[in-house]
Design a protein around this motif. Sequence first.
Motif, mmCIF file in Angstrom:
data_model
loop_
_atom_site.group_PDB
_atom_site.id
_atom_site.type_symbol
_atom_site.label_atom_id
_atom_site.label_comp_id
_atom_site.label_asym_id
_atom_site.label_seq_id
_atom_site.Cartn_x
_atom_site.Cartn_y
_atom_site.Cartn_z
ATOM 1 N N CYS A 132 -21.369 0.687 -2.950
ATOM 2 C CA CYS A 132 -22.639 -0.060 -3.015
ATOM 3 C C CYS A 132 -22.746 -1.053 -1.863
ATOM 4 N N THR A 133 -21.638 -1.725 -1.562
ATOM 5 C CA THR A 133 -21.692 -2.751 -0.514
ATOM 6 C C THR A 133 -21.674 -2.123 0.887
ATOM 7 N N VAL A 134 -21.071 -0.945 1.000
ATOM 8 C CA VAL A 134 -21.062 -0.257 2.297
ATOM 9 C C VAL A 134 -22.470 0.214 2.652
ATOM 10 N N PHE A 135 -23.194 0.767 1.644
ATOM 11 C CA PHE A 135 -24.508 1.333 1.924
ATOM 12 C C PHE A 135 -25.631 0.311 1.816
ATOM 13 N N CYS A 136 -25.366 -0.840 1.219
ATOM 14 C CA CYS A 136 -26.401 -1.872 1.102
ATOM 15 C C CYS A 136 -26.764 -2.394 2.498
ATOM 16 N N PRO A 137 -28.055 -2.452 2.824
ATOM 17 C CA PRO A 137 -28.434 -2.921 4.169
ATOM 18 C C PRO A 137 -28.285 -4.431 4.342
ATOM 19 N N THR A 138 -28.077 -5.164 3.253
ATOM 20 C CA THR A 138 -27.944 -6.625 3.390
ATOM 21 C C THR A 138 -26.535 -7.127 3.105
ATOM 22 N N CYS A 139 -25.637 -6.271 2.638
ATOM 23 C CA CYS A 139 -24.250 -6.703 2.419
ATOM 24 C C CYS A 139 -23.608 -6.947 3.780
ATOM 25 N N ASN A 140 -23.059 -8.142 3.965
ATOM 26 C CA ASN A 140 -22.576 -8.515 5.297
ATOM 27 C C ASN A 140 -21.208 -9.175 5.258
ATOM 28 N N CYS A 141 -20.513 -9.138 4.128
ATOM 29 C CA CYS A 141 -19.242 -9.864 4.010
ATOM 30 C C CYS A 141 -18.229 -9.360 5.039
ATOM 31 N N PHE A 142 -17.446 -10.290 5.571
ATOM 32 C CA PHE A 142 -16.483 -9.875 6.601
ATOM 33 C C PHE A 142 -15.235 -10.736 6.596
ATOM 34 N N ASP A 143 -14.234 -10.223 7.290
ATOM 35 C CA ASP A 143 -12.992 -10.965 7.543
ATOM 36 C C ASP A 143 -12.899 -11.220 9.039
ATOM 37 N N ILE A 144 -12.093 -12.189 9.419
ATOM 38 C CA ILE A 144 -11.772 -12.391 10.828
ATOM 39 C C ILE A 144 -10.283 -12.104 10.996
ATOM 40 N N GLN A 145 -9.956 -11.190 11.911
ATOM 41 C CA GLN A 145 -8.558 -10.780 12.070
ATOM 42 C C GLN A 145 -8.165 -10.752 13.540
ATOM 43 N N ASP A 146 -6.871 -10.912 13.789
ATOM 44 C CA ASP A 146 -6.365 -10.777 15.151
ATOM 45 C C ASP A 146 -5.713 -9.407 15.308
ATOM 46 N N VAL A 147 -6.016 -8.754 16.423
ATOM 47 C CA VAL A 147 -5.393 -7.473 16.722
ATOM 48 C C VAL A 147 -4.591 -7.665 18.003
ATOM 49 N N LYS A 148 -3.295 -7.427 17.917
ATOM 50 C CA LYS A 148 -2.429 -7.719 19.055
ATOM 51 C C LYS A 148 -1.967 -6.441 19.718
ATOM 52 N N GLU A 149 -1.931 -6.468 21.055
ATOM 53 C CA GLU A 149 -1.338 -5.349 21.790
ATOM 54 C C GLU A 149 0.170 -5.451 21.606
ATOM 55 N N LEU A 150 0.796 -4.352 21.277
ATOM 56 C CA LEU A 150 2.229 -4.409 20.978
ATOM 57 C C LEU A 150 3.066 -4.754 22.199
ATOM 58 N N SER A 151 2.701 -4.191 23.351
ATOM 59 C CA SER A 151 3.571 -4.336 24.517
ATOM 60 C C SER A 151 3.310 -5.621 25.301
ATOM 61 N N GLU A 152 2.112 -6.168 25.160
ATOM 62 C CA GLU A 152 1.764 -7.324 25.978
ATOM 63 C C GLU A 152 1.468 -8.547 25.130
ATOM 64 N N ASN A 153 1.404 -9.665 25.797
ATOM 65 C CA ASN A 153 1.099 -10.906 25.098
ATOM 66 C C ASN A 153 -0.420 -11.104 25.060
ATOM 67 N N SER A 154 -1.121 -10.061 24.624
ATOM 68 C CA SER A 154 -2.575 -10.138 24.631
ATOM 69 C C SER A 154 -3.149 -9.456 23.393
ATOM 70 N N GLY A 155 -4.424 -9.621 23.208
ATOM 71 C CA GLY A 155 -5.067 -9.008 22.051
ATOM 72 C C GLY A 155 -6.484 -9.515 21.908
ATOM 73 N N LYS A 156 -7.044 -9.329 20.719
ATOM 74 C CA LYS A 156 -8.403 -9.811 20.502
ATOM 75 C C LYS A 156 -8.583 -10.290 19.068
ATOM 76 N N ARG A 157 -9.540 -11.205 18.894
ATOM 77 C CA ARG A 157 -9.899 -11.625 17.535
ATOM 78 C C ARG A 157 -11.165 -10.871 17.170
ATOM 79 N N ILE A 158 -11.123 -10.192 16.037
ATOM 80 C CA ILE A 158 -12.266 -9.375 15.652
ATOM 81 C C ILE A 158 -12.869 -9.827 14.320
ATOM 82 N N LYS A 159 -14.131 -9.482 14.184
ATOM 83 C CA LYS A 159 -14.837 -9.644 12.919
ATOM 84 C C LYS A 159 -14.893 -8.249 12.325
ATOM 85 N N THR A 160 -14.426 -8.085 11.093
ATOM 86 C CA THR A 160 -14.372 -6.759 10.504
ATOM 87 C C THR A 160 -15.022 -6.750 9.122
#
Lengths: 315, 265
Positions: free
Chosen positions: A210-238
């Motif tokens: 229901c929440t996936v198909f609802c056009p107004t459902c917008n709940c999200f998490d904020i997560q960090d995704v890190k590159e394994l080999s380097e000291n870099s990555g990104k912060r994403i909204k998911t």
Amino acid sequence: MQKIIEKKELNNFVKSLMKNYEVIAPVKRKIARFEILKNPEDMYLDEITLVPLKQFFLPENETLFDFKNNKIKKNKTEGRKRIVFGLRKCDLNALLVLDRVMSYPEYIKKRQNTILVGLYCEKPDEFCFCNSMELEEHYDLFFYASGDKYYISIGSKKGALLVRNLDNADKEVKKEIKNFKKLENKNIEKDYSNKKWDEDVEKCLSCSACTVFCPTCNCFDIQDVKELSENSGKRIKTQSSCQLKSFSEVAGGKIFRESRASRFKHFVYHKIVFYNKRFNKYMCVGCGRCLRACPTRIDWVETINSIKSKKGDKK
Amino acid sequence: MTYEPSEAKIISVKKYAEDVKLFKVKTKINPLPGQFFQLSILGIGECPLASCSYNKKYADVLVKNSGSVTNTLFNLKKGDGVFIRGPYGRGYNFKEIEGKNLVLAAGGTGIAPVASLIDYIEQNRKNFGEIKILFGFKDESFILLGDRIERWKKKFDFTLCLDKYAGKLKYEVGLLPDILKKKKINSENTCGVLCGPEIMMKSATAKLNSVGIKNDKIYWNMERRMECAAGSCGRCLIQDLYTCKDGPVFRYDIIKEKLENESAK
């Protein structure tokens, strides 16, 4: 004054838009959904899409910023000019619902860069109840089909520019949407513990469709995704969902909406009561996608209709 | 609102218990007592925390090692950088609590926002009436901010409660709400300020009710998983209220029914 275009000229019109804009429109794959058009012939305007438009404004995963060696690198928000064609009244209103809660720059930029072209809903199905949700007129352009022509209402300067070369209409065509389904009562705040909910709760799998198909459902998490080999990555909204247990979990493992009942009711009450208390508008736009997508065919609209409120409708 | 944080340096680290450390972080965000901020470590993530001091130069972050961010934070030292954005939310409502007698009761790391309020009270002592403070900890090895507690003992009616303690005299022994029950509390013109596990705040509220302090004079500091802190992500909703915007400090009469609805089976 409205503009007119012959129905057989529509594809050419859309093609001309595609020269300067990325055009997003409904297409039919296995299910109807919005896609970036490659050919105007792919457009499928006969029914409401099962998949809503929201992924084009709220991607499932979206980079907020990159980082390297403990320094933030600013994320450039893309400024592509877009037109969404073939939005139903429910889809257009869903964006207004999101506008009231989404305040981060990536979303605002996407909204500003997108022109919205609506299309009158000829064939609402048995799940549609948009007339119950007090929807607003909100569009840059809006197409009404009549005979072998489309009559086009203009809602903004941006919209007017797109149709400036089309002929003026000799009459005005406007139509009200016909619904088979109705949400008869929205004054359900005091009915949170009503036994009528039990059957729906029993059927609910907490699958979050229901929440996936609802056009107004917008709940999200904020997560960090890190590159394994380097000291870099990104912060994403998911994208996330209130139907998941982990959604109300805090550090240490305590879950605040532990029961399936509390999660299911959170969805319905957020749409009809909670959001309304804050903005005096409903979060539900009556598109019926949650009902179409539900694997156990829960119909919370009928459940509410079966709850007879003594005080009657709120508005 | 952007979710991009700014870098802040750790000025000092102090260990208070096996799993609790105090990080002094240089920042000018200056949260009001009860407000929170998002502290993050790039590559790990963010977590919502409150300062346990009230000042314009730094934030005192009292952290229990209980998740991935705090676990990484525990390995950081003086001079290391963290990231901060904020402050967010509504802290203690001074319009409502100034001029009143206060009963402040908090447990474990829940003392953090209350300690910031005590700082404020110390700086503006004449704005408040009688102050009664109760802090509860598991046992002697879990006493947090012990150095500041010694100072507060001299200034306020301060009770330190330990769940378990073999000795005598030094502390009161038992669960905080049970010790609160034994206290003589003047209910007139008095507000209760609570922070800790909900079950603790609930029984402390019952005690305050029993001496005549009504729910609209009692403040709960709520813990929820705030992700965006902008009223967008939905993670911290307590029915229609965002903990990140409407709270995290709520008057209990406003959230009582909402909490009961959410926790229903």
